[in-house]
Design a protein around this motif. Structure first.
Motif, mmCIF file in Angstrom:
data_model
loop_
_atom_site.group_PDB
_atom_site.id
_atom_site.type_symbol
_atom_site.label_atom_id
_atom_site.label_comp_id
_atom_site.label_asym_id
_atom_site.label_seq_id
_atom_site.Cartn_x
_atom_site.Cartn_y
_atom_site.Cartn_z
ATOM 1 N N ILE A 208 36.406 28.575 34.399
ATOM 2 C CA ILE A 208 37.524 28.222 35.274
ATOM 3 C C ILE A 208 36.995 27.997 36.684
ATOM 4 C CG2 ILE A 208 39.648 29.026 36.377
ATOM 5 C CD1 ILE A 208 40.316 30.581 33.882
ATOM 6 N N LEU A 209 37.332 26.856 37.260
ATOM 7 C CA LEU A 209 37.102 26.590 38.676
ATOM 8 C C LEU A 209 38.466 26.644 39.344
ATOM 9 C CD1 LEU A 209 35.389 25.830 41.107
ATOM 10 C CD2 LEU A 209 35.600 23.422 40.431
ATOM 11 N N ASP A 210 38.685 27.675 40.149
ATOM 12 C CA ASP A 210 39.989 27.913 40.761
ATOM 13 C C ASP A 210 40.038 27.362 42.181
ATOM 14 O OD1 ASP A 210 42.515 29.141 41.496
ATOM 15 O OD2 ASP A 210 41.278 30.572 42.615
ATOM 16 N N LEU A 211 41.018 26.487 42.439
ATOM 17 C CA LEU A 211 41.228 25.921 43.767
ATOM 18 C C LEU A 211 42.590 26.325 44.322
ATOM 19 C CD1 LEU A 211 40.011 22.300 42.895
ATOM 20 C CD2 LEU A 211 38.623 24.243 43.634
ATOM 21 N N VAL A 212 43.255 27.298 43.665
ATOM 22 C CA VAL A 212 44.630 27.660 43.994
ATOM 23 C C VAL A 212 44.776 29.138 44.332
ATOM 24 C CG1 VAL A 212 46.992 27.712 43.143
ATOM 25 C CG2 VAL A 212 45.497 25.812 42.508
ATOM 26 N N GLY A 213 44.289 30.011 43.443
ATOM 27 C CA GLY A 213 44.380 31.452 43.646
ATOM 28 C C GLY A 213 45.725 32.031 43.255
ATOM 29 N N GLU A 215 48.900 34.081 41.693
ATOM 30 C CA GLU A 215 49.420 34.301 40.350
ATOM 31 C C GLU A 215 48.994 33.216 39.374
ATOM 32 O OE1 GLU A 215 50.819 37.096 39.282
ATOM 33 O OE2 GLU A 215 50.312 37.757 41.324
ATOM 34 N N ALA A 216 48.771 32.002 39.876
ATOM 35 C CA ALA A 216 48.295 30.933 38.998
ATOM 36 C C ALA A 216 46.936 31.283 38.416
ATOM 37 C CB ALA A 216 48.223 29.620 39.771
ATOM 38 N N LEU A 217 46.076 31.869 39.234
ATOM 39 C CA LEU A 217 44.755 32.284 38.768
ATOM 40 C C LEU A 217 44.873 33.438 37.779
ATOM 41 C CD1 LEU A 217 41.707 32.381 38.737
ATOM 42 C CD2 LEU A 217 41.759 33.585 40.934
ATOM 43 N N ARG A 218 45.723 34.398 38.076
ATOM 44 C CA ARG A 218 45.900 35.543 37.171
ATOM 45 C C ARG A 218 46.356 35.074 35.779
ATOM 46 N NH1 ARG A 218 45.778 40.359 39.830
ATOM 47 N NH2 ARG A 218 46.085 40.285 42.104
ATOM 48 N N ALA A 219 47.323 34.154 35.762
ATOM 49 C CA ALA A 219 47.844 33.678 34.483
ATOM 50 C C ALA A 219 46.778 32.926 33.696
ATOM 51 C CB ALA A 219 49.060 32.784 34.726
ATOM 52 N N ALA A 220 46.038 32.058 34.366
ATOM 53 C CA ALA A 220 45.036 31.240 33.678
ATOM 54 C C ALA A 220 43.859 32.069 33.189
ATOM 55 C CB ALA A 220 44.546 30.141 34.611
ATOM 56 N N ALA A 221 43.516 33.135 33.899
ATOM 57 C CA ALA A 221 42.361 33.951 33.535
ATOM 58 C C ALA A 221 42.500 34.563 32.151
ATOM 59 C CB ALA A 221 42.144 35.044 34.578
ATOM 60 N N ALA A 234 39.424 29.569 46.550
ATOM 61 C CA ALA A 234 40.673 29.816 47.265
ATOM 62 C C ALA A 234 41.044 31.277 47.419
ATOM 63 C CB ALA A 234 41.812 29.090 46.539
ATOM 64 N N ASP A 235 40.604 32.135 46.489
ATOM 65 C CA ASP A 235 41.105 33.514 46.461
ATOM 66 C C ASP A 235 40.008 34.454 45.970
ATOM 67 O OD1 ASP A 235 42.526 35.856 46.174
ATOM 68 O OD2 ASP A 235 44.235 34.946 45.139
ATOM 69 N N PRO A 236 39.038 34.761 46.825
ATOM 70 C CA PRO A 236 37.918 35.597 46.381
ATOM 71 C C PRO A 236 38.343 36.990 45.936
ATOM 72 C CG PRO A 236 37.866 35.270 48.764
ATOM 73 C CD PRO A 236 38.874 34.332 48.223
ATOM 74 N N ASP A 237 39.365 37.557 46.563
ATOM 75 C CA ASP A 237 39.794 38.908 46.200
ATOM 76 C C ASP A 237 40.316 38.958 44.769
ATOM 77 O OD1 ASP A 237 39.072 39.816 48.696
ATOM 78 O OD2 ASP A 237 41.104 39.685 49.525
ATOM 79 N N THR A 238 41.211 38.032 44.426
ATOM 80 C CA THR A 238 41.751 38.010 43.071
ATOM 81 C C THR A 238 40.667 37.656 42.061
ATOM 82 O OG1 THR A 238 43.949 37.410 43.885
ATOM 83 C CG2 THR A 238 43.486 36.967 41.567
ATOM 84 N N ALA A 239 39.804 36.711 42.404
ATOM 85 C CA ALA A 239 38.723 36.338 41.493
ATOM 86 C C ALA A 239 37.825 37.538 41.186
ATOM 87 C CB ALA A 239 37.898 35.208 42.094
ATOM 88 N N LEU A 242 39.440 40.044 38.904
ATOM 89 C CA LEU A 242 39.519 39.582 37.526
ATOM 90 C C LEU A 242 38.158 39.499 36.846
ATOM 91 C CD1 LEU A 242 42.156 36.758 38.071
ATOM 92 C CD2 LEU A 242 42.528 38.924 36.877
ATOM 93 N N GLY A 243 37.089 39.806 37.587
ATOM 94 C CA GLY A 243 35.745 39.756 37.018
ATOM 95 C C GLY A 243 34.965 38.513 37.375
ATOM 96 N N GLY A 244 35.552 37.642 38.215
ATOM 97 C CA GLY A 244 34.861 36.442 38.653
ATOM 98 C C GLY A 244 34.268 36.623 40.036
ATOM 99 N N ARG A 245 34.137 35.530 40.790
ATOM 100 C CA ARG A 245 33.489 35.607 42.103
ATOM 101 C C ARG A 245 33.881 34.405 42.958
ATOM 102 N NH1 ARG A 245 30.272 33.723 38.305
ATOM 103 N NH2 ARG A 245 28.946 31.891 38.699
ATOM 104 N N TYR A 246 33.565 34.524 44.222
ATOM 105 C CA TYR A 246 33.756 33.430 45.165
ATOM 106 C C TYR A 246 32.638 32.417 44.980
ATOM 107 C CZ TYR A 246 34.925 31.162 49.626
ATOM 108 O OH TYR A 246 35.308 30.271 50.590
ATOM 109 N N ILE A 247 32.908 31.162 45.271
ATOM 110 C CA ILE A 247 31.933 30.092 45.102
ATOM 111 C C ILE A 247 30.681 30.330 45.943
ATOM 112 C CG2 ILE A 247 32.955 28.685 46.944
ATOM 113 C CD1 ILE A 247 32.295 26.207 45.258
ATOM 114 N N THR A 248 29.541 29.947 45.407
ATOM 115 C CA THR A 248 28.278 29.981 46.143
ATOM 116 C C THR A 248 27.987 28.577 46.652
ATOM 117 O OG1 THR A 248 27.424 31.738 44.714
ATOM 118 C CG2 THR A 248 25.809 30.484 45.997
ATOM 119 N N ARG A 249 27.891 28.429 47.973
ATOM 120 C CA ARG A 249 27.653 27.109 48.564
ATOM 121 C C ARG A 249 26.168 26.846 48.741
ATOM 122 N NH1 ARG A 249 31.500 24.203 50.649
ATOM 123 N NH2 ARG A 249 30.009 22.670 49.869
#
Length: 302
Positions: A208-213, A215-221, A234-239, A242-249
């Motif tokens: 999943i590549l999340d650009l929204v964060g 509740e939409a991210l929670r549901a899709a996860a 978009a939402d490093p805290d929620t990611a 949920l066991g994911g992470r913020y993007i690495t640039r």
């Protein structure tokens, strides 16, 4: 003096105004350019609202990515000469007639693309490229992009498809045609989205590549078995929760040059859906801030 568009305080659109600022001299690692085009991104209004911190010197000029013509070169900068047509990450705000680019995040523009197309690459397309790489799905696997219809999502879908990845994307039904033009499968967002994702991908999604964060991210996860394959812009805290992470640039001149070559070859369409003169920057900002912008919006300057 150079005309610019920025904000004088943190808050809503009422803090925005046109500014006159001195022509900036490039310091070490900087390129002084006459701006020809600048990209409009969600990060612009998020900065104005103070969502990314409140430590900027005000007034501040909007804009993170620009394309234009090199006028001056700062100390220690190599690989560029005055007159070069370039694009890159702005160090001092891109919504202006003149600005400074970071030389370490800039590249010479190929002749095969215009300034507007080049100005879509340093933030939106580069973020998309980093995101697809960071998620780590491969050919034959399925990537879900949350918020696929915008500039980053549109680029990410094309980049993923070019690597043999099947792409699903959440978007409104009004954007279905646009999503399908990217070679992706549209999934309507909103209540019940997890069930619709499972209907489109019965075995679940591989990343999943999340650009929204939110509740939409929670549901899709819930449709992703390996949460390490969840990356958010978009939402490093929620990611993280949920066991994911913020993007690495990892934007480099080589990365930008490769993206520009894809555009020149017709393999990556920036999907510019709106072109605005600097005088109408507020209109472009309002559309992006509404969350309903499709593709990429550009300011054409000079």
């Amino acid at each position: 003096m150079a005309k610019a568009f920025g904000f004088v305080d943190y808050g809503g659109p009422e803090t925005q105004e046109f500014l006159d600022r001195p022509v900036l001299e490039p310091g070490p690692g900087r390129l002084g350019i006459a701006v020809r085009a600048a990209g409009v991104n969600p990060v612009d209004w998020k900065i104005r609202r103070g969502l990314l911190g409140r430590n900027r010197e005000l007034p501040a000029v909007f804009g993170q990515e620009a394309a234009g013509v090199v006028e001056r070169i700062g100390p220690g900068v190599t690989g560029f000469t005055p007159g070069d047509e370039v694009f890159g990450v702005a160090a001092t705000g891109a919504f202006a007639a003149q600005t400074l680019l970071r030389a370490d995040m800039s590249a010479v523009k190929p002749r095969g693309i215009g300034f507007a197309e080049a100005a879509t690459l340093p933030v939106a397309a580069a973020t998309a490229d980093d995101g697809v790489r960071d998620v780590g799905v491969g050919s034959g696997e399925t990537l879900l992009i949350l918020g696929i219809a915008g500039g980053v999502g549109s680029a990410a879908a094309q980049i993923a498809r070019s690597r043999g990845i099947r792409v699903l994307g959440t978007a409104s039904d009004a954007n279905r045609g646009h999503v399908e033009s990217l070679g992706a499968v549209q999934v309507r967002y909103g209540d019940g989205v997890a069930e619709r994702i499972r209907a489109a991908a019965p075995d679940g999604v591989d990343g999943i590549l999340d650009l929204v964060g939110g509740e939409a991210l929670r549901a899709a996860a819930a449709t992703l078995a390996d949460r390490s394959k969840l990356v958010s812009t978009a939402d490093p805290d929620t990611a993280t929760e949920l066991g994911g992470r913020y993007i690495t640039r990892s934007t480099t001149p080589a990365t930008l040059a490769a993206l520009a070559d894809l555009v020149a070859a017709g393999e990556l369409d920036p999907h510019i859906t709106g072109r605005y003169p600097l005088a109408h920057a507020a209109e472009a900002m309002a559309l992006v801030e509404s969350g309903h912008a499709r593709g990429k919006l550009i300011l054409e300057i000079g």
